[in-house]
Design a protein around this motif. Structure first.
Motif, PDB file in Angstrom:
ATOM      1  N   VAL A 132       0.873  -1.178   0.000  1.00  0.00           N
ATOM      2  CA  VAL A 132       0.000   0.000   0.000  1.00  0.00           C
ATOM      3  C   VAL A 132       0.903   1.219   0.000  1.00  0.00           C
ATOM      4  O   VAL A 132       1.639   1.459   0.968  1.00  0.00           O
ATOM      5  N   SER A 133       0.866   1.985  -1.089  1.00  0.00           N
ATOM      6  CA  SER A 133       1.725   3.162  -1.204  1.00  0.00           C
ATOM      7  C   SER A 133       0.893   4.360  -1.639  1.00  0.00           C
ATOM      8  O   SER A 133      -0.106   4.209  -2.347  1.00  0.00           O
ATOM      9  N   ASP A 134       1.312   5.534  -1.212  1.00  0.00           N
ATOM     10  CA  ASP A 134       0.585   6.752  -1.555  1.00  0.00           C
ATOM     11  C   ASP A 134       1.582   7.813  -2.009  1.00  0.00           C
ATOM     12  O   ASP A 134       2.802   7.643  -1.886  1.00  0.00           O
ATOM     13  N   ASP A 135       1.048   8.916  -2.517  1.00  0.00           N
ATOM     14  CA  ASP A 135       1.897  10.017  -2.989  1.00  0.00           C
ATOM     15  C   ASP A 135       1.785  11.225  -2.069  1.00  0.00           C
ATOM     16  O   ASP A 135       1.964  12.364  -2.502  1.00  0.00           O
ATOM     17  N   GLY A 136       1.513  10.966  -0.793  1.00  0.00           N
ATOM     18  CA  GLY A 136       1.317  12.066   0.151  1.00  0.00           C
ATOM     19  C   GLY A 136       2.619  12.611   0.700  1.00  0.00           C
ATOM     20  O   GLY A 136       3.688  12.507   0.089  1.00  0.00           O
ATOM     21  N   THR A 137       2.521  13.158   1.888  1.00  0.00           N
ATOM     22  CA  THR A 137       3.673  13.811   2.513  1.00  0.00           C
ATOM     23  C   THR A 137       4.597  12.834   3.214  1.00  0.00           C
ATOM     24  O   THR A 137       5.620  13.241   3.767  1.00  0.00           O
ATOM     25  N   GLY A 138       4.214  11.553   3.224  1.00  0.00           N
ATOM     26  CA  GLY A 138       5.058  10.566   3.909  1.00  0.00           C
ATOM     27  C   GLY A 138       4.877  10.576   5.395  1.00  0.00           C
ATOM     28  O   GLY A 138       5.730  10.092   6.133  1.00  0.00           O
ATOM     29  N   ALA A 139       3.747  11.124   5.880  1.00  0.00           N
ATOM     30  CA  ALA A 139       3.516  11.199   7.324  1.00  0.00           C
ATOM     31  C   ALA A 139       3.113   9.848   7.862  1.00  0.00           C
ATOM     32  O   ALA A 139       2.460   9.056   7.205  1.00  0.00           O
ATOM     33  N   CYS A 140       3.537   9.591   9.102  1.00  0.00           N
ATOM     34  CA  CYS A 140       3.196   8.350   9.801  1.00  0.00           C
ATOM     35  C   CYS A 140       2.734   8.736  11.186  1.00  0.00           C
ATOM     36  O   CYS A 140       3.222   9.726  11.749  1.00  0.00           O
ATOM     37  N   PRO A 141       1.801   8.017  11.823  1.00  0.00           N
ATOM     38  CA  PRO A 141       1.341   8.385  13.145  1.00  0.00           C
ATOM     39  C   PRO A 141       2.460   8.572  14.149  1.00  0.00           C
ATOM     40  O   PRO A 141       2.440   9.474  14.952  1.00  0.00           O
ATOM     41  N   VAL A 142       3.437   7.684  14.120  1.00  0.00           N
ATOM     42  CA  VAL A 142       4.611   7.800  14.978  1.00  0.00           C
ATOM     43  C   VAL A 142       5.822   7.489  14.130  1.00  0.00           C
ATOM     44  O   VAL A 142       5.864   6.470  13.465  1.00  0.00           O
ATOM     45  N   ASP A 143       6.809   8.358  14.138  1.00  0.00           N
ATOM     46  CA  ASP A 143       7.999   8.117  13.332  1.00  0.00           C
ATOM     47  C   ASP A 143       8.651   6.818  13.743  1.00  0.00           C
ATOM     48  O   ASP A 143       8.789   6.527  14.935  1.00  0.00           O
ATOM     49  N   PRO A 144       9.094   6.019  12.791  1.00  0.00           N
ATOM     50  CA  PRO A 144       9.753   4.765  13.134  1.00  0.00           C
ATOM     51  C   PRO A 144      10.987   5.020  13.965  1.00  0.00           C
ATOM     52  O   PRO A 144      11.789   5.889  13.678  1.00  0.00           O
ATOM     53  N   GLY A 145      11.108   4.282  15.014  1.00  0.00           N
ATOM     54  CA  GLY A 145      12.256   4.420  15.886  1.00  0.00           C
ATOM     55  C   GLY A 145      13.185   3.242  15.745  1.00  0.00           C
ATOM     56  O   GLY A 145      12.897   2.261  15.094  1.00  0.00           O
ATOM     57  N   PRO A 146      14.339   3.325  16.357  1.00  0.00           N
ATOM     58  CA  PRO A 146      15.277   2.205  16.278  1.00  0.00           C
ATOM     59  C   PRO A 146      14.714   0.978  16.943  1.00  0.00           C
ATOM     60  O   PRO A 146      14.079   1.056  17.975  1.00  0.00           O
ATOM     61  N   GLY A 147      14.967  -0.168  16.335  1.00  0.00           N
ATOM     62  CA  GLY A 147      14.518  -1.420  16.906  1.00  0.00           C
ATOM     63  C   GLY A 147      13.106  -1.794  16.575  1.00  0.00           C
ATOM     64  O   GLY A 147      12.596  -2.795  17.043  1.00  0.00           O
ATOM     65  N   THR A 148      12.403  -0.976  15.752  1.00  0.00           N
ATOM     66  CA  THR A 148      11.027  -1.297  15.410  1.00  0.00           C
ATOM     67  C   THR A 148      10.914  -1.966  14.077  1.00  0.00           C
ATOM     68  O   THR A 148       9.833  -2.237  13.595  1.00  0.00           O
TER      69      THR A 148
END
Length: 419
Positions: free
Chosen positions: A353-369
């Motif tokens: 599932v890919s989109d052409d938006g701003t690339g926003a995510c509810p929580v930025d991926p952190g290390p170890g995730t």
């Protein structure tokens, strides 16, 4: 008058609900009572673990030696009294330390047991008669301390020692002393080992029950998050669409309201199914819902599906991923186009599932995730991992956001299979 009717209606509803509340309370009490009583395999309240006090009454076997001392039948009674005191003290010390693994295996306990054997041999050789019955007491203390592969050899060696010493002082009566020594050693070890095994099994069962409750809570929290998050997002988007359309196109607005009603009813059904644990989603249904939600949010949906026929378990897992990914597109991306692709081979299926938006995510991926962020994506990562799959999410070089899930075509829940 309307407010009086409202009060009366609430009163009637309350009275009508009383039998159901009473029945529910009675059912809860019955279930709680059955849980407290156990299922018949083991008692619900096993009581405190045994201690050295359980072995103290066996010291009465030495009353014959005490009588011998008091009646003056023993030469140099002060030596016999000292030996009797030493034996009893060592017996109490050893048996009270035998009920905890750490103290039972301590060197001081083994040394005390050896000293106890030396005192027993000395008293039996020196006095004979009733003093020979300290050997069964020595066997009882030995069975309480020695466990595992050394138990049989130790019991045989102790029996041979008791037979040899008793043969010198009592002749053929040594057979009774030797038999009593071997029996007390083996029976004590068997009973105490069985008691420990029962308690370990009970502790393991309680731990399994606790883990099962935690697993069910985790499943329910994930299902509730995925269900309500997506459903409420769709309702909000369609409500906004209905508000925009109402001034200029009432029929289109009513169509959106009808969709809202349908989504709400479907959400109620899914929540009931999630509570009972029988929900298995259809990927085709989720794709149709994704098209509807994206269109209502003014995002152009592009859906491509190919590959083999999937198992119900795989379809259900991919449906959860699709639901969460589309919800994030609608709520966070600000995209105008969303591409959904399902493809794979006979062994592996992939959902993108890919989109052409701003690339926003509810929580930025952190290390170890593992490159995934957000409560929903983390829950989906765990969910897919139990089925042998994986989930990756992150920004694309074009600036949008992409969620990619890979699963075996015949996904199986490894956690449930292991249990």
């Amino acid at each position: 008058m309307s407010w009086m009717r409202g009060i009366g209606g609430r009163g009637r509803a309350s009275r009508a609900g009383r039998p159901f509340r009473k029945a529910g309370a009675e059912r809860f009490e019955a279930e709680r009572g059955s849980a407290c009583e156990g299922d018949g395999a083991t008692p619900g309240n096993p009581g405190p673990p045994p201690t050295g006090f359980a072995l103290l009454p066996w010291l009465l076997l030495g009353m014959g030696s005490v009588s011998n001392l008091l009646q003056g039948g023993a030469a140099q009674p002060w030596i016999g009294g000292t030996g009797l005191l030493a034996f009893n003290s060592l017996y109490v010390y050893v048996t009270f330390r035998a009920f905890r693994k750490v103290t039972r295996e301590a060197r001081s306990t083994r040394v005390a047991l050896v000293l106890m054997g030396a005192v027993t041999c000395a008293l039996a050789i020196g006095y004979g008669g009733n003093w020979l019955y300290f050997f069964p007491l020595l066997g009882l203390a030995t069975g309480a301390v020695v466990r595992g592969p050394w138990l049989g050899r130790t019991a045989l060696a102790l029996t041979a020692l008791a037979a040899s010493v008793s043969a010198v002082r009592a002749g053929w009566d040594a057979v009774n002393v030797a038999y009593g020594t071997f029996l007390s050693t083996m029976v004590t070890a068997a009973i105490l080992s069985l008691s420990e095994a029962v308690r370990e099994l009970r502790a393991a069962r309680e731990e399994l029950a606790r883990r099962a409750v935690e697993k069910e809570r985790m499943r329910f929290s994930r299902d509730l998050h995925d269900l309500l998050g997506h459903t409420l997002s769709v309702i909000v988007v369609k409500s906004e669409a209905a508000r925009r359309l109402a001034p200029r196109d009432l029929d289109a607005a009513l169509a959106q309201v009808t969709d809202i009603e349908s989504v709400g009813r479907q959400a109620l059904t899914e929540i009931r199914e999630a509570v009972t644990g029988y929900r298995e989603g259809s990927l085709a249904t989720e794709l149709d819902r994704a098209r509807s939600a994206l269109s209502a949010a003014r995002v152009e949906p592009v859906v491509r599906r190919s590959g083999p026929v999937l198992s119900p378990r795989t379809e259900a897992l991919l449906g959860w991923v699709l639901r969460e990914a589309v919800t994030n597109v609608v709520r966070h991306s600000g995209a105008t186009r969303c591409e959904i692709t399902v493809d794979g081979t006979a062994d592996l299926v992939r959902l993108t599932v890919s989109d052409d938006g701003t690339g926003a995510c509810p929580v930025d991926p952190g290390p170890g995730t593992g490159g995934t962020g957000g409560t929903g994506l983390k829950g989906l990562t765990e969910r897919l991992a139990t089925a042998g799959g994986s989930l990756r999410a992150g920004r694309t070089p074009r600036g949008g956001f992409e969620v990619r899930a890979e699963l075996p075509a015949e996904a199986v829940d490894r956690t449930e299979t292991a249990v």
